[in-house]
Enzyme design. Sequence first.
Site, mmCIF file in Angstrom:
data_model
loop_
_atom_site.group_PDB
_atom_site.id
_atom_site.type_symbol
_atom_site.label_atom_id
_atom_site.label_comp_id
_atom_site.label_asym_id
_atom_site.label_seq_id
_atom_site.Cartn_x
_atom_site.Cartn_y
_atom_site.Cartn_z
ATOM 1 N N HIS A 1 1.684 4.080 7.519
ATOM 2 C CA HIS A 1 1.362 4.656 5.424
ATOM 3 C C HIS A 1 1.429 5.749 6.275
ATOM 4 O O HIS A 1 2.359 6.038 7.024
ATOM 5 C CB HIS A 1 -0.233 4.469 6.152
ATOM 6 C CG HIS A 1 -0.672 3.923 5.249
ATOM 7 N ND1 HIS A 1 -2.954 3.067 5.197
ATOM 8 C CD2 HIS A 1 -0.642 2.818 4.229
ATOM 9 C CE1 HIS A 1 -2.741 2.434 4.719
ATOM 10 N NE2 HIS A 1 -1.129 1.709 4.156
ATOM 11 N N ASP B 1 -7.174 6.080 5.224
ATOM 12 C CA ASP B 1 -7.806 4.841 6.206
ATOM 13 C C ASP B 1 -8.434 5.097 7.357
ATOM 14 O O ASP B 1 -8.895 3.731 8.164
ATOM 15 C CB ASP B 1 -6.125 4.532 6.912
ATOM 16 C CG ASP B 1 -4.911 4.745 6.075
ATOM 17 O OD1 ASP B 1 -4.903 4.309 4.670
ATOM 18 O OD2 ASP B 1 -3.702 3.869 7.067
ATOM 19 N N SER C 1 0.825 -1.138 0.298
ATOM 20 C CA SER C 1 -0.061 0.292 0.089
ATOM 21 C C SER C 1 0.992 1.322 -0.039
ATOM 22 O O SER C 1 0.243 2.555 0.235
ATOM 23 C CB SER C 1 -0.623 -0.200 1.517
ATOM 24 O OG SER C 1 0.020 -0.514 2.378
#
Lengths: 177, 182
Positions: free
Chosen positions: B95, B126, B55
Site C-alpha cells: 500500500h 489502513d 487494493s
Amino acid sequence: MHTIWSRINNISALLSSCMMGLFAAIALSSLAQQFFQAPLDPSSVSITSLKVAPGKGKQSKVDHALVQFELDANLTPLFNWNTKQLFVYLDAEYTNSKGVKNSVVIWDRIVRSKSSAKFHVEARQKYAFRDVTGFRDSAATYTLRYNLMPHVGALVYGVAGSTNNSIPFPPLAKNNV
Amino acid sequence: MFSEELKAFRRLGFRHVLLQALNFASVIASGLMIWKGLGLLTNSESPIVVVLSGSMEPAFYRGDLLFLTNPASERYHNGDITVYKIPGADIPIVHRVLETHDVKSRGSSVPNQRLLTKGDNNEVNDIELYRGLSYLERKHIVGKVRGFLPYIGYVTIAMNDFPQLKYALLGGLGLLALIQRE
C-alpha cells in the site's frame, strides 16, 4: 537432439529472452526520455481557506485542519509510451511545536490519460488532516507531487509545484457546538 | 511401457543417477543463493514480491511482480509504495504511504518514523488492517517498491488457486528429469 521437447524448450527460451530484452529497452528508453526532456512548467498551488477546529466527541483533544485549495497543473509532458498512470497528490509538510516533522497527504487523484493530465481543481481536502499535539505556532508548506507509474520498469517521483512559502495555521476556532 | 527407459537407466548406471541428483541440488542451491544475496543487497527479507490483491488497482493488478529495496538509512516519504507485514498477519500488504511523522529518537540520528498507509483502490486508510496498532513503524516494513513487471508473477497465483496445476507441473518436470538422457 531434435525431439519435440528440445524444440519447445528452445522456442520458449528464445521467446522469453526476447520479451525481457524488449521490456528492458522500453523501461530504459522511457527513463532516458524523462531525463533529457525539458523540466515541467511548475503548477500553481494556492490555499484559499484554512481553518483549525477541535475534533468532535472522542477526538475533542485532536486539532483538525480544514483546507480548501486551488490547483492548476499541466502534467501532459509526463506521458510517454511507457506511462501507465500518474498518481498526483497534495502533500502538507510542517513541524509541530513538539518538533515532530509531519507530512500528510490531504488530496490525491489518479490520472490515467494524457487528456486528463491538464487540470484545474478547486476542492477541499479528501483525507483527515489532524494533529494530536495541536497545530498552534506551526506553518505548513503544500506541495503537489506526482508518482509516475510505468507499464514496465522503475517508478519515478517528482514535484509538480508548491505554495512557495509556508502558510501558518490560524488559531483554533471556538467550539461552536 | 517403461521397459525402454528402465533399460537405459540400467545401462547408464548408478553414477548417472548421482550426477543428476547433484545437478538438481546445485540448481536449488544457486537459486537460494541468488535470493538471499538479493535480500542482503536490498536489505529486505523478500526483495521480489507478487501482488496478491486488487487494493492498488489500477496501479498494480494481481500477479504483477514488484522489486523492493529497504536501505536502513533511508526515510520513507508520502506517496512511496511500501510492502509491510503486521506481526500476526501472514500476508504482506502492498500500500501507499499517506502520512509520515518523524519522531525524534534519543541517541540515534535516524528519526523514528511513524507511517500511515492506504490502498489506492480503497476508500479509507489502513488502520483497520493494523490489528490494534495506530500506525506502522519502520520494523513492520519489508521494503519500498522501486520497479515493476506486469503479470509475470501470475503463475504463482495460479498455482495457489489451482493446486492440481502445481502437482501436474512438478510431476511433469520430475518425470522429464528422470527420463531425459542428455
